[in-house]
Write an enzyme that holds these catalytic residues in place. Structure first.
Site, mmCIF file in Angstrom:
data_model
loop_
_atom_site.group_PDB
_atom_site.id
_atom_site.type_symbol
_atom_site.label_atom_id
_atom_site.label_comp_id
_atom_site.label_asym_id
_atom_site.label_seq_id
_atom_site.Cartn_x
_atom_site.Cartn_y
_atom_site.Cartn_z
ATOM 1 N N HIS A 194 -32.749 84.212 4.928
ATOM 2 C CA HIS A 194 -33.149 84.265 6.342
ATOM 3 C C HIS A 194 -34.548 84.846 6.425
ATOM 4 O O HIS A 194 -34.832 85.902 5.866
ATOM 5 C CB HIS A 194 -32.187 85.116 7.164
ATOM 6 C CG HIS A 194 -32.502 85.085 8.629
ATOM 7 N ND1 HIS A 194 -32.176 84.017 9.435
ATOM 8 C CD2 HIS A 194 -33.152 85.964 9.412
ATOM 9 C CE1 HIS A 194 -32.599 84.246 10.665
ATOM 10 N NE2 HIS A 194 -33.192 85.434 10.673
ATOM 11 N N ASP A 228 -19.872 83.412 10.820
ATOM 12 C CA ASP A 228 -20.697 84.126 11.808
ATOM 13 C C ASP A 228 -22.162 83.966 11.420
ATOM 14 O O ASP A 228 -22.590 84.456 10.377
ATOM 15 C CB ASP A 228 -20.323 85.605 11.862
ATOM 16 C CG ASP A 228 -18.906 85.827 12.346
ATOM 17 O OD1 ASP A 228 -18.480 85.112 13.266
ATOM 18 O OD2 ASP A 228 -18.222 86.712 11.796
ATOM 19 N N LEU A 229 -22.942 83.296 12.252
ATOM 20 C CA LEU A 229 -24.334 82.969 11.943
ATOM 21 C C LEU A 229 -25.143 84.214 11.614
ATOM 22 O O LEU A 229 -25.217 85.147 12.427
ATOM 23 C CB LEU A 229 -24.962 82.225 13.130
ATOM 24 C CG LEU A 229 -26.434 81.819 12.967
ATOM 25 C CD1 LEU A 229 -26.585 80.804 11.841
ATOM 26 C CD2 LEU A 229 -26.977 81.262 14.280
ATOM 27 N N ASP A 230 -25.750 84.220 10.422
ATOM 28 C CA ASP A 230 -26.632 85.292 9.961
ATOM 29 C C ASP A 230 -25.955 86.663 9.941
ATOM 30 O O ASP A 230 -26.611 87.693 10.036
ATOM 31 C CB ASP A 230 -27.904 85.363 10.828
ATOM 32 C CG ASP A 230 -28.768 84.126 10.708
ATOM 33 O OD1 ASP A 230 -28.695 83.466 9.656
ATOM 34 O OD2 ASP A 230 -29.511 83.812 11.662
ATOM 35 N N GLU A 231 -24.629 86.677 9.812
ATOM 36 C CA GLU A 231 -23.888 87.941 9.812
ATOM 37 C C GLU A 231 -23.205 88.215 8.476
ATOM 38 O O GLU A 231 -22.501 89.204 8.328
ATOM 39 C CB GLU A 231 -22.823 87.925 10.920
ATOM 40 C CG GLU A 231 -23.380 87.900 12.344
ATOM 41 C CD GLU A 231 -23.918 89.240 12.788
ATOM 42 O OE1 GLU A 231 -23.691 90.245 12.087
ATOM 43 O OE2 GLU A 231 -24.571 89.286 13.841
#
Length: 286
Positions: A194, A228-231
Site C-alpha cells: 500500500h 477488510d480493505l487495507d486492514e
C-alpha cells in the site's frame, strides 16, 4: 556458507509461553541428528504466547522425519508447529497494473539471487508489461476487468494461482479492489503493498492526501490481504522525511522507491518463513 549435501529446513512454532520450551526441544533435535543453524524467538507478554523459528540442518535425518523426532515436545509443550523445506525457492505469482516499479524491483532481485523465490507467472489487467516479463522467460496473463462481471475475472485469476502452483500471490501495485470471497481464499498467502503509511491515508491518491495534511513523513506498508480493505496484518513499513516544499508529485517519486524496498523485504521474509500471525498482528523473526 551453503551446505548442498545436507537436509535443510525451517521449524517454526508457537505455544503457550512458559519456562523451558527451548530446553525441552533442543535435546530432541540434537539426539536425532539435527543441528540448529539459526534461531529467533519472541515471547508476547500481552497474549502469553511464545514464538520461535529455527533453521535446522542434518547429515542423517530427513525433513519428513522431523515430526516423529519432536513428538514428545509437541505433546508436552503444546506446540503449534510447521516445518518447511528450504532447499527450493518459493513459487510466487505477481499481479501488477500500470505502475511497474515494484514488479521491476522483484524481477531484478530474483535475477541477482537476492530473493529466495521463483516467479511462476505475472497477472495483469493491462498489457503493457508483457514484453518485459516474457523477456525474463516468465508467463504473462492479461485479464482485463469487466466492471459488469468482475467475478469472472477473479475466477480466472484464482484458477491461474492454483494451476501455477504459486504458494504466495504478491499484489505489486495491482490497483484493483478484491472481492471479499477472492481475498478470503488467499488469506495468509497474499501480500499487498500500500502506497501509504497505514493506517493513515487509505484508498486512492494517498500521497495527495498526505500533502493536503502537511505531513512531514511519508511511507509505504506491506500487509497480508484480508476481506477488510487495507486492514490486514502489517508485515513491514518504512518512511522518508519530506517538507512543506515537497510537492505531491515529488512524494510519489520518493514513495515508489520506498514501496519497492518494503515489498521486497516482506516477500523475502514470507519466503523464508519468518512471519507468524499473532491476532491481527505479525511476528517477524529475523
Amino acid at each position: 556458507m551453503t551446505e548442498p549435501n545436507r537436509t535443510r529446513c525451517v521449524l517454526r512454532f508457537r505455544s503457550p509461553d512458559r519456562p523451558g520450551i527451548l530446553a525441552g526441544l533442543a535435546p530432541l533435535l540434537t539426539s536425532n541428528g539435527w543441528d540448529i543453524r539459526e534461531a529467533a524467538i519472541y515471547g508476547d507478554p500481552d497474549t502469553a504466547t511464545f514464538f520461535a523459528r529455527m533453521e535446522l540442518a542434518s547429515d542423517s535425518a530427513r525433513t519428513a522425519d522431523l515430526a516423529q523426532h519432536i513428538a514428545p515436545a509437541v505433546a508436552a509443550l503444546g506446540l503449534d508447529w510447521e516445518v518447511h523445506d528450504i532447499a527450493q525457492p518459493m513459487p510466487v505469482l505477481i499481479a501488477v497494473s500500470k505502475f511497474n516499479h515494484c514488479l521491476v524491483d522483484l524481477l531484478h532481485k530474483v535475477e541477482i539471487g537476492a530473493l529466495p523465490i521463483r516467479i511462476v507467472c505475472v497477472v495483469s489487467n493491462h498489457e503493457q508489461e508483457r514484453k518485459r516479463v516474457e523477456w525474463h522467460g516468465i508467463p504473462y496473463h492479461h485479464f482485463p476487468v469487466d466492471r459488469s462481471d468482475k467475478a469472472a475475472q477473479e475466477r480466472r485469476f484464482l484458477e491461474i494461482i492454483e494451476e501455477s502452483g504459486a504458494e504466495l500471490t504478491v499484489l505489486a501495485r495491482y490497483m484493483q479492489i478484491l472481492s471479499d470471497d477472492f481475498a478470503g481464499q488467499l488469506e495468509g498467502r497474499c501480500i499487498n503493498i500500500h502506497h501509504s503509511f497505514l493506517p493513515s491515508f487509505k484508498g486512492a491518491k494517498p500521497y495527495h492526501q498526505a500533502k493536503a495534511r502537511g505531513v512531514k513523513l511519508i511511507g509505504a506498508t506491506a500487509h497480508y490481504v484480508t476481506a477488510d480493505l487495507d486492514e490486514g496484518p502489517i508485515i513491514e513499513q518504512d518512511v522518508r522525511r519530506v517538507s512543506h516544499a515537497t510537492t505531491a508529485e515529488e512524494m510519489v517519486a520518493i514513495g515508489r522507491e520506498v514501496e519497492a524496498s518494503v515489498l521486497s523485504r516482506a516477500v523475502r521474509w514470507h519466503a523464508e518463513h519468518r512471519i507468524l500471525g499473532n491476532g491481527n498482528q505479525t511476528v517477524v523473526l529475523n
